[in-house]
Design an enzyme around this catalytic site. Structure first.
Site, PDB file in Angstrom:
ATOM      1  N   ASP A  26       0.850  -1.179   0.000  1.00  0.00           N
ATOM      2  CA  ASP A  26       0.000   0.000   0.000  1.00  0.00           C
ATOM      3  C   ASP A  26       0.889   1.233   0.000  1.00  0.00           C
ATOM      4  O   ASP A  26       1.953   1.247   0.638  1.00  0.00           O
ATOM      5  CB  ASP A  26      -0.924   0.016   1.228  1.00  0.00           C
ATOM      6  CG  ASP A  26      -2.120   0.941   1.026  1.00  0.00           C
ATOM      7  OD1 ASP A  26      -3.224   0.428   0.790  1.00  0.00           O
ATOM      8  OD2 ASP A  26      -1.945   2.174   1.084  1.00  0.00           O
ATOM      9  N   ASP A  81      -7.891  -3.099  -4.867  1.00  0.00           N
ATOM     10  CA  ASP A  81      -9.033  -2.741  -4.023  1.00  0.00           C
ATOM     11  C   ASP A  81      -8.940  -1.228  -3.849  1.00  0.00           C
ATOM     12  O   ASP A  81      -8.394  -0.734  -2.865  1.00  0.00           O
ATOM     13  CB  ASP A  81      -8.947  -3.480  -2.693  1.00  0.00           C
ATOM     14  CG  ASP A  81     -10.168  -3.279  -1.816  1.00  0.00           C
ATOM     15  OD1 ASP A  81     -11.118  -2.620  -2.279  1.00  0.00           O
ATOM     16  OD2 ASP A  81     -10.173  -3.749  -0.671  1.00  0.00           O
ATOM     17  N   CYS A 101     -15.695  -0.550  -2.892  1.00  0.00           N
ATOM     18  CA  CYS A 101     -16.890  -0.649  -2.040  1.00  0.00           C
ATOM     19  C   CYS A 101     -17.792   0.547  -2.340  1.00  0.00           C
ATOM     20  O   CYS A 101     -18.353   1.168  -1.445  1.00  0.00           O
ATOM     21  CB  CYS A 101     -16.530  -0.727  -0.558  1.00  0.00           C
ATOM     22  SG  CYS A 101     -15.465   0.606   0.049  1.00  0.00           S
TER      23      CYS A 101
END
Length: 431
Positions: free
Chosen positions: A263, A306, A359
């Protein structure tokens, strides 16, 4: 605390969030620190009232004819507890901490209101500017889809199949009535909170400390399963964050092969180290933001993006976010998503796959980003995500929205159709 004190506290907290435009979690925490006499049960009940208001702020205001914090709190209580004005008055009789009730006209309007007659954005409990975006993204059922976002969420967990079984964890959590999830193979669910209750602190349980399970929404578990990572493969989780999907991928690979968790934000990545240790996930390698990943170039069987997003799919859990969201924030996230996809593409080996997950329920962050990516990267093509669903969960019903993206098909999970948080999944294949 009696009911009147809880009502007054909820009004105070909602006024604070509206005045200072701050996350409700911060306002709740600060209120608790300033009112240490309030027990954990009181804080939970107050939090439930506050979150119920934020989930249905527009529809409650329309039904009451008044959108002040005081009116909204009384509306939420009457709705969630199925109370009429007389019952509410009786419950507060003699309670010196109770604030003044709304006017008789407001209460009468609330009782007699027919929400089906309200404007579409009000029925959907959305800001006006988002209504069109939801209609574009979710089609003719967009109001019903948005209404489902206003329900209280369950508590979902994923069993770590490397250390335990679902039956073992169910037994360990027997006081909390955990049951198998409807779709995710290793999922467990504790039902949504009712009334002034609260979910158990399962992280204090021995089974959690031993790494037997993680807290993870069933939709997130399904998205990880759709990646299709197999034992022995090399997988890069390019936006790993706290590591929820990295852990799910590693367990699904049965400890064989390697998950590279990366990340660009070290703060988001920080929790992964303790989680990997607790789960005994020996096939995860964590890469910090300063590391050069050149050794992984064109070498990954699967790359997972993601992507950072607006989180519209998580509004059951974070309802205050929808009232703070702006069109400029959507544009900013879309640019970040394009950047993340472009940066991750280089790591996919020929014949490998790139999984794009958000999401969010907004097309601007989902299908539009895939179509733009395919225009920039002619060596990729869109894959068949329903086929990935059938392979990962062959016995599960097709409870998702499917849409054509490029020459392939992407999936959207929603609270209404899937019973999970909202997630988008697209599979891209490098030629």
């Amino acid at each position: 605390m009696r009911l009147g004190g809880r009502i007054a506290a909820a009004i105070e907290i909602l006024t604070d969030t509206a005045t200072r435009r701050r996350p409700v979690a911060d306002a709740l925490k600060d209120w608790g620190l300033a009112h240490r006499f309030a027990g954990s049960g009181d804080r939970a009940a107050i939090g439930n009232i506050v979150y119920d208001v934020l989930r249905r702020r527009r529809s409650y205001g329309w039904r009451m004819g008044n959108d002040s914090p005081r009116a909204l709190v009384f509306a939420a209580l009457m709705d969630s507890e199925n109370l009429d004005a007389e019952a509410m008055l009786a419950a507060l009789e003699g309670d010196r901490f109770a604030p003044e009730m709304p006017s008789a006209a407001d209460l009468q309007r609330f009782a007699a209101s027919d929400i089906t007659q309200a404007p579409a954005a009000v029925r959907a409990d959305l800001p006006d500017w988002l209504a069109k975006a939801f209609e574009t993204s979710l089609g003719e059922d967009w109001i019903a889809e948005a209404e489902a976002m206003s329900a209280r969420p369950p508590l979902d967990m994923r069993v770590n199949s490397q250390l335990s079984t679902r039956d073992q964890v169910i037994e360990a959590l027997s006081p909390f009535n955990a049951v198998p999830a409807a779709l995710a193979p290793q999922g467990l669910r504790i039902a949504p909170i009712v009334g002034g209750g609260r979910h158990p602190n399962v992280q204090a349980e021995g089974a959690f400390q031993k790494g037997w399970f993680e807290i993870q929404d069933e939709g997130s578990q399904i998205a990880a399963a759709l990646v299709g990572a197999r034992p022995g493969e090399q997988v890069l989780d390019f936006c790993a964050g706290a590591g929820g999907k990295s852990l799910a991928l590693a367990a699904g690979m049965e400890g064989q092969g390697m998950v590279h968790a990366y990340d660009a934000d070290k703060q988001r990545l920080a929790p992964i180290y303790e989680r990997v240790k607790r789960a005994e996930a020996s096939n995860i390698t964590v890469h910090g933001p300063r590391e050069d990943l050149f050794e992984l170039d064109a070498a990954m069987d699967r790359v997972v993006v993601d992507a950072p997003c607006t989180g519209t799919g998580t509004w059951r859990r974070r309802p205050d976010a929808k009232w703070r969201l702006s069109a400029s924030a959507v544009d900013k996230r879309a640019a970040e998503q394009d950047t993340a996809l472009d940066a991750a593409a280089r790591f996919v080996k020929p014949g490998g796959t790139l999984a794009y997950i958000t999401c969010s329920l907004l097309r601007a962050e989902n299908a539009d980003r895939i179509e733009a990516f395919l225009q920039r990267h002619r060596d990729f093509s869109a894959g068949d995500s329903p086929a990935a669903w059938a392979e990962a969960m062959p016995d599960a019903p097709k409870s998702y929205r499917a849409e054509t993206v490029g020459w392939g098909t992407a999936l959207t999970l929603t609270p209404r159709l899937t019973g999970t948080d909202g997630f988008f999944f697209a599979k891209l294949v490098r030629q």
